[in-house]
Design a protein around this motif. Sequence first.
Motif, PDB file in Angstrom:
ATOM      1  N   ILE A 219      21.786  81.999  12.171  1.00 10.27           N
ATOM      2  CA  ILE A 219      22.265  81.154  13.276  1.00 10.27           C
ATOM      3  C   ILE A 219      22.748  82.022  14.434  1.00 10.27           C
ATOM      4  CG2 ILE A 219      24.106  79.562  13.955  1.00 10.27           C
ATOM      5  CD1 ILE A 219      23.830  78.248  11.193  1.00 10.27           C
ATOM      6  N   ALA A 222      19.755  83.177  16.284  1.00  9.63           N
ATOM      7  CA  ALA A 222      19.190  82.072  17.065  1.00  9.63           C
ATOM      8  C   ALA A 222      19.980  81.851  18.348  1.00  9.63           C
ATOM      9  CB  ALA A 222      19.162  80.798  16.223  1.00  9.63           C
ATOM     10  N   GLU A 223      21.305  81.891  18.243  1.00  9.59           N
ATOM     11  CA  GLU A 223      22.148  81.688  19.422  1.00  9.59           C
ATOM     12  C   GLU A 223      21.985  82.820  20.422  1.00  9.59           C
ATOM     13  OE1 GLU A 223      25.711  79.027  17.334  1.00  9.59           O
ATOM     14  OE2 GLU A 223      25.968  81.189  17.583  1.00  9.59           O
ATOM     15  N   ALA A 226      18.710  82.357  22.261  1.00  7.91           N
ATOM     16  CA  ALA A 226      18.798  81.214  23.171  1.00  7.91           C
ATOM     17  C   ALA A 226      19.601  81.556  24.412  1.00  7.91           C
ATOM     18  CB  ALA A 226      19.412  80.021  22.448  1.00  7.91           C
ATOM     19  N   GLN A 227      20.701  82.297  24.225  1.00  2.96           N
ATOM     20  CA  GLN A 227      21.531  82.686  25.362  1.00  2.96           C
ATOM     21  C   GLN A 227      20.780  83.612  26.313  1.00  2.96           C
ATOM     22  OE1 GLN A 227      24.740  84.274  23.128  1.00  2.96           O
ATOM     23  NE2 GLN A 227      25.521  82.263  22.546  1.00  2.96           N
ATOM     24  N   ASP A 231      13.075  80.064  24.100  1.00  4.49           N
ATOM     25  CA  ASP A 231      12.885  78.718  23.566  1.00  4.49           C
ATOM     26  C   ASP A 231      12.918  78.853  22.050  1.00  4.49           C
ATOM     27  OD1 ASP A 231      12.184  76.135  22.957  1.00  4.49           O
ATOM     28  OD2 ASP A 231      10.082  76.337  23.558  1.00  4.49           O
ATOM     29  N   VAL A 232      14.055  78.553  21.445  1.00  2.69           N
ATOM     30  CA  VAL A 232      14.293  78.839  20.025  1.00  2.69           C
ATOM     31  C   VAL A 232      13.973  77.639  19.151  1.00  2.69           C
ATOM     32  CG1 VAL A 232      16.059  79.406  18.306  1.00  2.69           C
ATOM     33  CG2 VAL A 232      16.028  80.593  20.508  1.00  2.69           C
ATOM     34  N   LEU A 234      14.737  76.859  15.258  1.00  3.19           N
ATOM     35  CA  LEU A 234      15.467  77.317  14.078  1.00  3.19           C
ATOM     36  C   LEU A 234      15.104  76.448  12.885  1.00  3.19           C
ATOM     37  CD1 LEU A 234      17.711  79.047  12.724  1.00  3.19           C
ATOM     38  CD2 LEU A 234      19.353  77.330  13.528  1.00  3.19           C
ATOM     39  N   PRO A 243      24.083  75.255  14.419  1.00  2.00           N
ATOM     40  CA  PRO A 243      23.982  76.167  15.558  1.00  2.00           C
ATOM     41  C   PRO A 243      24.637  75.582  16.784  1.00  2.00           C
ATOM     42  CG  PRO A 243      21.913  75.012  15.227  1.00  2.00           C
ATOM     43  CD  PRO A 243      22.797  74.635  14.079  1.00  2.00           C
ATOM     44  N   VAL A 247      20.905  76.382  21.203  1.00  2.00           N
ATOM     45  CA  VAL A 247      19.665  76.424  20.422  1.00  2.00           C
ATOM     46  C   VAL A 247      18.907  75.121  20.640  1.00  2.00           C
ATOM     47  CG1 VAL A 247      18.673  76.578  18.110  1.00  2.00           C
ATOM     48  CG2 VAL A 247      20.650  77.988  18.718  1.00  2.00           C
ATOM     49  N   LYS A 249      15.915  73.666  19.330  1.00  2.00           N
ATOM     50  CA  LYS A 249      15.319  72.815  18.307  1.00  2.00           C
ATOM     51  C   LYS A 249      15.683  73.338  16.923  1.00  2.00           C
ATOM     52  CE  LYS A 249      10.756  71.174  16.681  1.00  2.00           C
ATOM     53  NZ  LYS A 249       9.292  71.268  16.924  1.00  2.00           N
ATOM     54  N   THR A 250      16.192  72.456  16.078  1.00  2.00           N
ATOM     55  CA  THR A 250      16.508  72.810  14.703  1.00  2.00           C
ATOM     56  C   THR A 250      15.721  71.916  13.761  1.00  2.00           C
ATOM     57  OG1 THR A 250      18.752  73.524  15.285  1.00  2.00           O
ATOM     58  CG2 THR A 250      18.331  73.026  12.975  1.00  2.00           C
TER      59      THR A 250
END
Length: 402
Positions: A219, A222-223, A226-227, A231-232, A234, A243, A247, A249-250
């Motif tokens: 996570i 992923a963050e 994204a920061q 285009d993440v 997860l 998250p 983020v 899309k999970t």
Amino acid sequence: MSLQGKKILIGISGSIAAYKIIYLVRLLVKQEAEVKVVMTPAAASFVSPLVLSTLSKNPVLVDLSNDHSWANHVALGRWADVMLIAPLSCNTLSKMAHGACDNLLLAVYLSATCPVMVAPAMDEDMWKHPATQQNLSQLKSFGHHIISVEKGELASGLFGEGRMAEPETIAEELRIFLNKSGKEKDFSGQKVLITAGPTYEKMDPVRFIGNFSSGKMGIAIAEEFAQRGADVVLVLGPTSLKPGGVVGKTISVQSAEEMYKACIQEFQDCDIAVMAAAVADYTPAVKENEKIKKQGEGMILELTKTKDILASLGAVKNKKQILVGFALETNKEREYALQKLNSKNADMIVMNSLQTTGAGFGTDTNEVTLFFKNGAEQKGSLKSKTAVAADIVNAVKTLQHD
């Protein structure tokens, strides 16, 4: 990215861990941050305002007013780029969660318009008490950033969770946090696939085979992506963690098969894939529809091998795609990590060992070694998983330049 020119307001509450703030202020000033300090009256019993004033090069405020002046708590909260409350005692935590205002620190906190970070410090039983955890959840709901406590010797003489993070860790967390908004969007326009957490392999309606992964490391990665504009996507195994809103899309999954299918589908058009999840190697051959009843003195459970997600992606990846795998080992760590790097057609393997105290499943810190396809190695130190995530993402960026 440095702390040069950043305005940091430190609030110190009453805890023996307050002595660490002397070194923290020194670290921040050396990095050319502008530091101001406000304390509760109780905190002044643990650390000298004179020492902190000397190191910060600014007056230290304790009371709302004295015989000669009034402390403008509204101005302080508007001046800072971030307000850090460290150590955060159990008492001050409770007051913050419920909006109490009986000292200058709390008045500044309640009127602050800047982001707030907190570094808790307390004994293990206090840390684990439901009231404390509920108050922490309340602060998180306010959007505050919690710097994880560490495990070690406590003031009570016990050994456990509740130690305030070390000054170096807090300084690093501040650096990362304050540079988030100013981060170069160096992954803008790129799709990044990340897996995180465990998988649960169902035996019957109430039992499964799983592992202790919390998903924290994946996570955090992923963050970080994204920061930095990515285009993440997860793919997240069963975990209570979620998250941050950055983020995009999970995809929530349970089993290794579900994670495999999601990754195969999403990998086709992605630029980078980081397989950080702890995926089960085996799954029960038969998933019973009814609860398995206790019979006899033992039970034989037949297992079948799950699909190897990293190897499957490595087999189909093109020259422009970057594939990163993880290796968590208990022995022969380097040997097994290099084997995985070569056999799975990965571009980088992130290795961490269960032999390292403070690293591995469920912890807030990690220590990793990065192995690259070109033969290079990068050994890291024990640090927060947020900081480790930044190291990993920076390493991926170097691969794109190779």
